[in-house]
Write a protein that holds these residues in place. Sequence first.
Motif, short mmCIF file in Angstrom:
data_model
loop_
_atom_site.label_atom_id
_atom_site.label_comp_id
_atom_site.label_asym_id
_atom_site.label_seq_id
_atom_site.Cartn_x
_atom_site.Cartn_y
_atom_site.Cartn_z
N PRO A 56 -5.02 4.74 42.43
CA PRO A 56 -6.11 6.05 42.73
C PRO A 56 -7.33 5.40 42.12
CG PRO A 56 -4.28 7.22 42.29
CD PRO A 56 -4.11 6.04 41.74
N GLN A 57 -7.01 5.05 40.83
CA GLN A 57 -8.68 4.17 40.49
C GLN A 57 -8.91 2.51 40.69
OE1 GLN A 57 -10.73 5.15 37.19
NE2 GLN A 57 -11.90 3.42 38.73
N ARG A 112 -2.56 13.40 39.08
CA ARG A 112 -3.44 13.36 37.85
C ARG A 112 -4.31 12.25 37.10
NH1 ARG A 112 -0.96 16.13 33.38
NH2 ARG A 112 -0.89 14.12 32.30
N ALA A 113 -3.50 11.45 38.21
CA ALA A 113 -4.22 9.77 38.45
C ALA A 113 -6.04 10.11 39.19
CB ALA A 113 -3.46 8.75 38.66
N LEU A 114 -5.87 10.26 40.19
CA LEU A 114 -6.30 10.78 41.12
C LEU A 114 -7.36 12.05 40.45
CD1 LEU A 114 -7.79 10.45 43.82
CD2 LEU A 114 -6.78 12.83 44.30
N PHE A 118 -12.03 10.39 38.78
CA PHE A 118 -13.46 11.06 38.78
C PHE A 118 -13.21 11.65 37.54
CE2 PHE A 118 -11.53 11.84 42.86
CZ PHE A 118 -13.18 11.11 43.94
N HIS A 119 -12.85 12.05 36.74
CA HIS A 119 -12.93 12.51 35.60
C HIS A 119 -13.64 11.24 34.54
CE1 HIS A 119 -12.72 14.09 31.79
NE2 HIS A 119 -12.60 15.40 32.12
N THR A 351 -14.91 -0.29 36.20
CA THR A 351 -13.13 0.54 35.89
C THR A 351 -12.18 0.24 37.40
OG1 THR A 351 -14.54 1.99 34.67
CG2 THR A 351 -11.85 2.32 35.14
N SER A 352 -13.07 -0.33 38.42
CA SER A 352 -11.63 -0.61 39.33
C SER A 352 -11.55 -1.69 38.89
CB SER A 352 -12.16 0.30 40.40
OG SER A 352 -12.47 0.87 40.92
#
Length: 412
Positions: A56-57, A112-114, A118-119, A351-352
Amino acid sequence: MKKLEEWQKSFFILYIGQATSLLSSSAVQFSIIWWITLETGSALSLTIASMVGLLPQAILGPFAGVWIDRYNRKKIMIIADSAVALSSLILGVTFLLGIQSILLVYLVLFIRALGETFHKPALQAVIPQLVPASELTKAGGYGQMINSACTMVGPMLGAFIMSVTSLPYAMLVDVLGATIAVVTLSLVNISKQLKKQSKNLDFIQDMKQGINAFRSNKALNRLAIPMLISTIIFVPIGTMLPLMVIGYFNGTAWHNGIVQTLFSIGMLIAAMLIGITGGLKRQFLMISLSTGLLGICALIGGILPPHLFWIFCIVVFVMGTTGMGFNIPFTSYIQRTVPAENLGKVISLITSAMSFAAPVGMFIAGPISEMIGVSNWMFFSGVFMILIGIVCYFLTREFDISVNNEVMLDEK
């Protein structure tokens, strides 16, 4: 006792909730991985779990950044925490009802990873809305100190939970942690961010504007390549520490536990010192020194003879302290210099990139270390990191002057 300033009150209220959520999440992450290990005994199952947590990230991060800048970051964090809590609750309840599916576990790991996709960038982007520019490095130190402490204690809590009960009850602990985070976050008054460009741009144009914001920041551009190379080299070093302990120093699980704990304590102490002092005034020098010192530690660790395990422990402790000297000033510089309306996009983009660089590093390091040995990989990684630190210094030293001038103006 010195009275806390208003921004400090808001910051610590925010992080009390975030610390609770991070601690419970770290414990649950350990519990889930332990459950998969016991149920399947399969390396493939663990690899799938790792990839589900990474994708996701790596894939959605740049897109998430656009939403983080377009919409209320506080609400995004609340929604992300709530989604994680709901997924944990569903998994806990289904397990209590006797429905145990590894596919459902993978789905919860993905959610959780998704949520983290965002968080985490939203949290970093919201900090400048709470903290004065001159205090961002200190705030980053405090934040990393809390993160390091929770990351260190979380697996211990997870191990305790799994030893006295089962996975569904661990998931309920996560629900409690996320709920506390949402409540404390709702109590914090966060000023509204600027959204002036989003009204006139479509989604792709908005994302391109974030890329342009990164490209127009000369210091970030000069740090980009050294930063990626450092990540590619550093991640395998941390991952291969257990192999060094067991395969090279002939240690046991107990010795490995000491090494991992010392590494975490080093991170915790370094973050605390930066939080108290603000670190070096010349922040790009701090980044370069940190990179070089990490290289020196890896080099020494690679050439130590097998009977000097306790010297290796000292080296690992120092290694743990060095990462904070890179991460904290780097993040605070982004928060201070990137326009508020593009901050979420830039943080998500970086981050990605890091999420992609980490598995690339493992893909490179795995086969090479098999051929030349883990100790030799550490040695040559150390040499490269020292060179990167030197190059980083010469590429960025001119920006230390402008950073110091900005801080002085802000203080005035």
